[in-house]
Design a protein around this motif. Sequence first.
Motif, PDB file in Angstrom:
ATOM      1  N   ARG A   1       0.804  -1.226   0.000  1.00 28.55           N
ATOM      2  CA  ARG A   1       0.000   0.000   0.000  1.00 28.55           C
ATOM      3  C   ARG A   1       0.834   1.272   0.000  1.00 28.55           C
ATOM      4  O   ARG A   1       0.379   2.305  -0.465  1.00 28.55           O
ATOM      5  CB  ARG A   1      -0.925   0.010   1.231  1.00 28.55           C
ATOM      6  CG  ARG A   1      -1.950  -1.117   1.256  1.00 28.55           C
ATOM      7  CD  ARG A   1      -2.932  -0.988   0.121  1.00 28.55           C
ATOM      8  NE  ARG A   1      -3.653   0.278   0.193  1.00 28.55           N
ATOM      9  CZ  ARG A   1      -4.374   0.769  -0.809  1.00 28.55           C
ATOM     10  NH1 ARG A   1      -4.457   0.119  -1.945  1.00 28.55           N
ATOM     11  NH2 ARG A   1      -5.021   1.921  -0.665  1.00 28.55           N
ATOM     12  N   GLY A   2       2.040   1.213   0.557  1.00 25.87           N
ATOM     13  CA  GLY A   2       2.849   2.421   0.678  1.00 25.87           C
ATOM     14  C   GLY A   2       3.875   2.603  -0.417  1.00 25.87           C
ATOM     15  O   GLY A   2       4.537   3.636  -0.486  1.00 25.87           O
ATOM     16  N   GLY A   3       4.054   1.580  -1.268  1.00 24.19           N
ATOM     17  CA  GLY A   3       4.997   1.696  -2.369  1.00 24.19           C
ATOM     18  C   GLY A   3       6.452   1.645  -1.948  1.00 24.19           C
ATOM     19  O   GLY A   3       7.330   2.045  -2.727  1.00 24.19           O
ATOM     20  N   GLU A   4       6.760   1.161  -0.756  1.00 23.41           N
ATOM     21  CA  GLU A   4       8.147   1.100  -0.306  1.00 23.41           C
ATOM     22  C   GLU A   4       8.830  -0.143  -0.861  1.00 23.41           C
ATOM     23  O   GLU A   4       8.175  -1.167  -1.107  1.00 23.41           O
ATOM     24  CB  GLU A   4       8.212   1.109   1.223  1.00 23.41           C
ATOM     25  CG  GLU A   4       7.664   2.397   1.833  1.00 23.41           C
ATOM     26  CD  GLU A   4       7.959   2.505   3.311  1.00 23.41           C
ATOM     27  OE1 GLU A   4       8.464   1.530   3.891  1.00 23.41           O
ATOM     28  OE2 GLU A   4       7.690   3.574   3.886  1.00 23.41           O
ATOM     29  N   ARG A   5      10.147  -0.069  -1.035  1.00 18.93           N
ATOM     30  CA  ARG A   5      10.925  -1.184  -1.578  1.00 18.93           C
ATOM     31  C   ARG A   5      12.214  -1.367  -0.774  1.00 18.93           C
ATOM     32  O   ARG A   5      13.292  -0.969  -1.199  1.00 18.93           O
ATOM     33  CB  ARG A   5      11.249  -0.928  -3.057  1.00 18.93           C
ATOM     34  CG  ARG A   5      10.034  -0.895  -3.970  1.00 18.93           C
ATOM     35  CD  ARG A   5       9.372  -2.271  -4.067  1.00 18.93           C
ATOM     36  NE  ARG A   5       8.237  -2.259  -4.990  1.00 18.93           N
ATOM     37  CZ  ARG A   5       6.990  -2.014  -4.635  1.00 18.93           C
ATOM     38  NH1 ARG A   5       6.700  -1.742  -3.362  1.00 18.93           N
ATOM     39  NH2 ARG A   5       6.015  -2.039  -5.531  1.00 18.93           N
ATOM     40  N   PRO A   6      12.116  -1.970   0.407  1.00 18.36           N
ATOM     41  CA  PRO A   6      13.334  -2.198   1.206  1.00 18.36           C
ATOM     42  C   PRO A   6      14.277  -3.166   0.498  1.00 18.36           C
ATOM     43  O   PRO A   6      13.858  -3.973  -0.334  1.00 18.36           O
ATOM     44  CB  PRO A   6      12.791  -2.825   2.501  1.00 18.36           C
ATOM     45  CG  PRO A   6      11.332  -2.498   2.519  1.00 18.36           C
ATOM     46  CD  PRO A   6      10.905  -2.435   1.086  1.00 18.36           C
TER      47      PRO A   6
END
Length: 293
Positions: free
Chosen positions: A120-125
């Motif tokens: 949902r947040g579009g983060e890519r760790p």
Amino acid sequence: MRKARYMDRSASGWLNGLIGVVIFSGSLPATRVAVMQFDPVFLTVARAAIAGALALLLLLFFAEKRPARRDVFSLVVVAAGVVVGFPLLTALALQHMTSAHSVVFVGLLPLATAVFGVIRGGERPKPAFWLFAVMGSAFVCSFALAQGLSAAPVGDALMMAAIIVCGLGYAEGAKLSRTLGGWQVISWALVLSLPVMILASIWFMPASFSHINAPALGGLVYVSLFSMLIGFVFWYRGLAQGGIASVGQLQLLQPFLGLTLAATLLHETVTWTMFAVTAAVIACVAAARKFAR
């Protein structure tokens, strides 16, 4: 200059996130105390109604603008996840288990938050982040299971469902906080659900409060003011500033803070192994932060 601003924002996010975690750490022990006297459904709707009324006053006092129409869906998701879902499911689960047993599942909350942060947040760790995130969760769960904890299967299922909806609510609220503001997100989510919560509170209200003791009332006050509102002011702001997946790993510390409170309030045993595992978890949190972005 840009790097310095990022570092300042990241540090502020972790500080706000830590304050939120410290506040949330008292939620399960307080809920456990409250459900000894209150019906779980009444506890859920009453805490939301009390926090919602306060949130409405804050929004009116600061003359906050109404959220845009595009934000309504996200606010509904936040309300369903953290205003209704997690409080109700944990209150029901804690009728079947001790607050100590629940740390097995709280240890999975950072992973759930990180996963929904990606969705949902579009983060890519980075891949290394997931390694340390899983290790931290494994330390927490292994520690809790090593205590010989057990509960009815229905309690385990309810806690697992609570973790899923809470992780979604955290990630959705953090995403929205980037534009709407941290305290505004939880306030609007509470206000959105306030009419239903007030009616439900009246419907499920006990016939008399004469049998309710002071600890149970204190538990209701804590989960209403701190767990339902004040904690989210810091938590959502921290997630928005420092990153959902990154700051979300601070939740790995919550079970140990909660166990300390449980030992104080509910007289559960705290051993040296708790502090050893806490040190290992802190190391995983620090490593996960390094690879979060």
